[in-house]
Design a protein around this motif. Structure first.
Motif, PDB file in Angstrom:
ATOM      1  N   HIS A   6      -6.896 -11.385  -1.977  1.00 55.68           N
ATOM      2  CA  HIS A   6      -6.862 -10.350  -2.878  1.00 55.68           C
ATOM      3  C   HIS A   6      -5.931  -9.306  -2.604  1.00 55.68           C
ATOM      4  N   ASP A   7      -5.512  -8.429  -3.555  1.00 64.17           N
ATOM      5  CA  ASP A   7      -5.077  -7.136  -3.344  1.00 64.17           C
ATOM      6  C   ASP A   7      -3.496  -7.624  -3.004  1.00 64.17           C
ATOM      7  N   HIS A  47      -4.959  -9.504 -11.081  1.00 61.81           N
ATOM      8  CA  HIS A  47      -6.280  -8.734 -10.260  1.00 61.81           C
ATOM      9  C   HIS A  47      -6.104  -7.229 -10.700  1.00 61.81           C
ATOM     10  N   HIS A  74      -6.067  -1.073 -10.227  1.00 63.31           N
ATOM     11  CA  HIS A  74      -6.965  -1.161  -8.967  1.00 63.31           C
ATOM     12  C   HIS A  74      -7.655   0.176  -8.542  1.00 63.31           C
ATOM     13  N   PRO A 101     -11.050  -6.260  -9.936  1.00 62.78           N
ATOM     14  CA  PRO A 101     -11.087  -5.692  -9.016  1.00 62.78           C
ATOM     15  C   PRO A 101     -12.640  -5.425  -8.691  1.00 62.78           C
TER      16      PRO A 101
END
Ligand SMILES: [Zn+2]
Length: 253
Positions: free
Chosen positions: A17-18, A80, A84, A142
């Motif tokens: 992720h991220d 993603h 965010h 997210p």
């Protein structure tokens, strides 16, 4: 576990992720770590186009080149969110609770209206496709939080896969592609670390019947040695009995 006991009908999907220039150093380290446990390029990067409005992919050429190289090596690129960060006000109390407690304010796609959700999905997908030079088929919100408008937008735009805590589905058709709780780790407090270590330790047995297991890692997990040790242990044990897989394979792509 001998090779003969490996059940190749069962899969593990690993996601990072991220993925943002903000975490470039950590991401390089995690990519090597995943290589060392035996995944090679068979995992998915969840890429944020402009993390916290401060880390636009567009302005980070070295990072773009790295993403392209990893994509060429087989790593799956998944959109993603866009920024965010959750900047909507969430009028309903339950939604407000979800946004605060579950996400530390990063549930970007929970409260967005449909036009804005579509705008961010289209811009983000175009940007990521232009960087890696191949189609981007999936989206993960997210904190795995989706509002109704975001769900409709994903279907309209023809995304082939999305996931939340409990399942992977095809937004285009509505079909469920896999159903099992995600194994993930929390690094924000000692209590959360302890909770995620406990879940990770029981997950291999608890999820043994599942056709697909999902394991998600975040950059800050790798700041905490106890989490690194547990992620290493869990991945090696899953990989002894499961074949690494990408989301797009679950979607038949
Ligand atoms: Zn995230």
């Amino acid at each position: 576990m001998t090779a003969g006991k490996r059940d190749f009908g069962k899969r593990i999907v690993v996601s990072l992720h991220d993925v943002t220039p903000r975490h470039f150093e950590r991401l390089l380290r995690i990519d090597r770590f995943l290589e060392n446990v035996g995944l090679g390029g068979c995992y998915s990067m969840l890429v944020v186009p402009n993390f916290w409005y401060r880390w636009p992919l567009r302005e980070h050429r070295d990072f773009q080149a790295w993403l392209r190289a990893r994509s060429d090596a087989g790593v799956e690129m998944v959109l993603h969110g866009y920024h965010h960060v959750d900047e909507t006000s969430h009028p309903a109390a339950a939604t407000r609770w979800k946004a605060r407690v579950l996400t530390a304010g990063e549930g970007e796609f929970l409260g967005l209206g449909e036009p804005e959700a579509i705008r961010r999905l289209v811009l983000g997908r175009e940007l990521l496709e232009s960087i890696v030079g191949r189609p981007v088929l999936g989206f993960v919100a997210p904190a795995w939080l989706y509002g109704h408008a975001a769900l409709r937008a994903l279907g309209q735009l023809g995304f082939r896969f999305a996931e939340d805590h409990w399942r992977v589905w095809c937004p285009r058709t509505g079909a469920t592609l896999a159903r099992s709780p995600v194994v993930s780790y929390a690094s924000r407090s000692s209590a959360r670390i302890a909770g995620s270590l406990a879940w990770s330790r029981v997950a291999r047995a608890a999820l043994a019947p599942a056709r697909v297991v999902r394991l998600a890692v975040h950059p800050h997990d790798f700041d905490e040695s106890r989490l690194v040790g547990e992620i290493d242990r869990a991945l090696r044990r899953f990989l002894a009995v499961r074949r690494p897989s990408l989301y797009r394979e679950l979607a038949g792509q």
